[in-house]
Design a protein around this motif. Structure first.
Motif, mmCIF file in Angstrom:
data_model
loop_
_atom_site.group_PDB
_atom_site.id
_atom_site.type_symbol
_atom_site.label_atom_id
_atom_site.label_comp_id
_atom_site.label_asym_id
_atom_site.label_seq_id
_atom_site.Cartn_x
_atom_site.Cartn_y
_atom_site.Cartn_z
ATOM 1 N N UNK A 59 -42.959 -24.684 -14.661
ATOM 2 C CA UNK A 59 -42.967 -23.470 -15.475
ATOM 3 C C UNK A 59 -42.027 -23.650 -16.666
ATOM 4 N N UNK A 60 -42.529 -23.280 -17.848
ATOM 5 C CA UNK A 60 -41.748 -23.545 -19.064
ATOM 6 C C UNK A 60 -40.862 -22.354 -19.451
ATOM 7 N N UNK A 61 -39.972 -22.632 -20.377
ATOM 8 C CA UNK A 61 -39.140 -21.560 -20.949
ATOM 9 C C UNK A 61 -40.013 -20.487 -21.590
ATOM 10 N N UNK A 62 -41.083 -20.918 -22.255
ATOM 11 C CA UNK A 62 -41.972 -19.961 -22.935
ATOM 12 C C UNK A 62 -42.598 -19.008 -21.923
ATOM 13 N N UNK A 63 -43.054 -19.562 -20.797
ATOM 14 C CA UNK A 63 -43.682 -18.718 -19.778
ATOM 15 C C UNK A 63 -42.665 -17.781 -19.133
ATOM 16 N N UNK A 64 -41.481 -18.297 -18.929
ATOM 17 C CA UNK A 64 -40.445 -17.460 -18.314
ATOM 18 C C UNK A 64 -40.021 -16.359 -19.288
ATOM 19 N N UNK A 71 -40.555 -7.496 -18.537
ATOM 20 C CA UNK A 71 -39.920 -6.748 -17.446
ATOM 21 C C UNK A 71 -38.472 -6.346 -17.728
ATOM 22 N N UNK A 72 -37.825 -7.043 -18.633
ATOM 23 C CA UNK A 72 -36.390 -6.798 -18.855
ATOM 24 C C UNK A 72 -35.529 -7.333 -17.728
ATOM 25 N N UNK A 73 -36.090 -8.170 -16.901
ATOM 26 C CA UNK A 73 -35.362 -8.701 -15.743
ATOM 27 C C UNK A 73 -34.127 -9.494 -16.182
ATOM 28 N N UNK A 74 -33.062 -9.289 -15.479
ATOM 29 C CA UNK A 74 -31.855 -10.084 -15.707
ATOM 30 C C UNK A 74 -31.691 -11.069 -14.558
ATOM 31 N N UNK A 75 -31.574 -12.316 -14.891
ATOM 32 C CA UNK A 75 -31.450 -13.338 -13.842
ATOM 33 C C UNK A 75 -30.080 -13.218 -13.159
ATOM 34 N N UNK A 128 -34.051 -17.048 -5.947
ATOM 35 C CA UNK A 128 -34.341 -15.611 -5.926
ATOM 36 C C UNK A 128 -35.032 -15.185 -7.225
ATOM 37 N N UNK A 129 -34.546 -15.697 -8.348
ATOM 38 C CA UNK A 129 -35.190 -15.393 -9.640
ATOM 39 C C UNK A 129 -36.636 -15.904 -9.641
ATOM 40 N N UNK A 130 -36.834 -17.091 -9.104
ATOM 41 C CA UNK A 130 -38.181 -17.681 -9.089
ATOM 42 C C UNK A 130 -39.144 -16.806 -8.290
ATOM 43 N N UNK A 131 -38.639 -16.258 -7.190
ATOM 44 C CA UNK A 131 -39.495 -15.375 -6.376
ATOM 45 C C UNK A 131 -39.880 -14.115 -7.145
ATOM 46 N N UNK A 132 -38.935 -13.584 -7.904
ATOM 47 C CA UNK A 132 -39.222 -12.380 -8.689
ATOM 48 C C UNK A 132 -40.285 -12.697 -9.741
ATOM 49 N N UNK A 135 -43.743 -12.913 -8.091
ATOM 50 C CA UNK A 135 -44.296 -11.602 -7.752
ATOM 51 C C UNK A 135 -44.909 -10.959 -9.002
ATOM 52 N N UNK A 136 -44.189 -11.057 -10.094
ATOM 53 C CA UNK A 136 -44.678 -10.463 -11.351
ATOM 54 C C UNK A 136 -45.958 -11.159 -11.825
ATOM 55 N N UNK A 137 -45.995 -12.460 -11.681
ATOM 56 C CA UNK A 137 -47.119 -13.235 -12.236
ATOM 57 C C UNK A 137 -48.295 -13.349 -11.274
#
Lengths: 274, 246
Positions: A59-64, A71-75, A128-132, A135-137
């Motif tokens: 998974x790339x930076x662009x996709x992340x 989502x505004x998610x904070x890692x 944990x971030x990867x799991x989030x 779920x979103x994707x």
């Protein structure tokens, strides 16, 4: 031989593009050999799996970034300021705490960000971030065994066909220096490389060895019930003298909340009906 | 006289000379676990728990710098010994650097998925004399010395512990981490009798390997013990010389 040819044909036929950027490789249901004879932690055995599709690249930076913007998610590294970073000069297996480090600055602000590196694998994120993200994707992480099947691409050895300990630098972004006291950019990259810059495995997966360790789901007996994340395949940090995990046998362990600049992931989709 | 003393030490240190090794079990041996210092243990455990409760389960929870600074030197020592606070990287193979009958060049790098942080390592090094005192107190009380004790000895280059480790090894000949600790100390100080040996070339030479081993047989063991005592003698000699100069 005929079986292998049929398998390769199947994989070729089922290769498709599932999203705007990510190409997925479909792995048919079936019985596969995993592990290595003599390995205590990953002994040779035959397992049966359902079909699944695995991303051809990490998974790339662009996709992340798309996920973050949506989502505004904070890692975790952003929230807890506890990412670990690397710079040449450190003793083996030593990393630096850097409160400024997170996925946009995987080795801290002072060592530069991801500008111009949007096609590099995302790092500085935790399990944990990867799991989030998953779920979103609407995707998931590969299981330990799915990852190994896809990485081996039918090989019975610890590498996929064509790779040896000597030739691996054609297929993997790894550390080629004697130790980590001096910078090493022998292959053009000290840290991560753009995904798919090195040669793929026979099934079309890039960077299964090297570049970044890839989180997988699943647990091991050695976890003894503790919650432990496992990542496989080695990374840009890994050298033949320290952490030669760029193979399809070794399985690492890391705290599920830890963010390192050599930890990333690739995703999987269930492929029902194949 | 000194030579006789050394030979006696070595003879007494050889496995089989003293007590028999504790029964083996399938898990990690006791000397690969953490040894808890007695001083302030309950207070530090409560102190850590307070921080753990404030964050998510399984997350590393180093105490804040302010709270850390409020600890006494003894308490910081206990904290370092029971709570390695930095995440360990995915491939450090921390618990897997153990195989009966084999000697590795280095100790494992931590405990479970954690290892000592920069501030903990700095604390040990900057307070070397105090840490030696604290370690001495711990090892006198414990029949088994955990991985944290030996790691601390290596971090502070604690060659002063060699006689005590020899005596301990006589009691616990199964704890081959003692031999690894001896080698790490000699390698750190570039003690020529060791660094010019085949063992050094194999374990620490070029290319450096983290998974290379030598058999922990009688010959290897005798070499390490003999060389370690020579190293200790050389260190005490150097110290005597420094004292004389002063």
């Amino acid at each position: 031989m005929k079986t292998i040819a049929t398998l390769l044909l199947l994989i070729y036929c089922y290769t498709g593009v599932y999203s705007q950027e990510q190409s997925f490789i479909k792995i048919p249901a079936g019985s596969y050999e995993v592990g290595l004879k003599g390995s205590v932690e990953n002994p040779r055995r035959r397992i049966t799996i359902k079909a699944f599709s695995i991303a051809a690249t990490e998974l790339t930076n662009a996709e992340f970034e798309r996920f973050i913007l949506a989502t505004g998610y904070q890692t975790e590294a952003e929230r807890f300021k506890d990412a670990l970073v690397f710079e040449p000069g450190l003793e083996e297996f030593r990393w630096l705490d850097d409160s400024t480090a997170y996925w946009r600055y995987p080795n801290g602000v002072a060592r530069g960000g991801i500008t111009g590196k949007m096609n590099h694998p995302v790092t500085g994120i935790s399990f944990t971030d990867a799991l989030v993200y998953c779920k979103w994707a609407g995707v998931r992480l590969p299981t330990l065994e799915e990852w190994e099947i896809a990485a081996r691409a039918g090989s019975a050895t610890k590498y996929f066909k064509g790779v040896t300990a000597e030739s691996i630098s054609r297929y993997a972004n790894i550390w080629q220096g004697r130790d980590h006291l001096q910078a090493d950019s022998t292959d053009g990259f000290m840290y991560t490389a753009p995904v798919a810059r090195f040669q793929p495995n026979p099934w079309g997966l890039y960077d299964v060895f090297g570049n970044v360790f890839e989180f997988c789901s699943g647990s091991l007996p050695r976890d003894k019930g503790r919650r432990v994340a496992h990542a496989r395949g080695g990374s840009w940090w890994c050298s033949k003298n320290a952490c030669n995990f760029y193979n399809a046998v070794d399985i690492g362990s890391v705290n599920p909340h830890a963010s390192f600049s050599n930890l990333g992931f690739r995703v999987v989709k269930d492929a029902e009906g194949l | 006289m000194r030579i006789i003393q050394i030979m006696l030490w070595i003879t007494m240190s050889l496995p089989g000379f003293g007590q028999t090794a504790p029964a083996k079990n399938n898990g990690l041996p006791d000397f690969r676990r953490l040894t808890n210092p007695g001083f302030g243990l309950e207070r530090i455990q409560a102190f850590i728990q307070q921080y753990k409760n404030s964050r998510e389960s399984y997350r590393n929870k180093p105490v804040s710098q302010g709270a850390y600074d409020s600890l006494s030197i003894r308490e910081k020592f206990t904290y370092a010994m029971i709570y390695p606070e930095r995440y360990l990287q995915n491939c450090a193979r921390f618990t897997y650097f153990f195989q009966r009958g084999k000697l590795f060049p280095r100790l494992s790098f931590g405990y479970n998925e954690n290892t000592l942080s920069f501030r903990q390592i700095q604390f040990l090094k900057m307070n070397r004399d105090s840490v030696i005192t604290f370690l001495n107190e711990v090892i006198q009380q414990k029949k088994s010395w955990g991985i944290n004790i030996k790691q601390a000895i290596i971090e502070i280059n604690g060659w002063e512990f060699i006689p005590a480790m020899m005596a301990y090894y006589r009691q616990r000949p199964d704890d081959t981490d003692v031999l690894t600790t001896f080698m790490a100390l000699m390698a750190h100080d570039v003690f020529s009798s060791f660094t010019q040996s085949e063992y050094y070339n194999h374990l620490y030479g070029d290319p450096v390997g983290y998974q290379v081993t030598v058999d922990a047989d009688k010959t290897t063991e005798a070499f390490i013990l003999t060389t370690t005592m020579a190293y200790y003698t050389s260190r005490t000699g150097k110290r005597s010389l420094k004292t004389l100069v002063k």
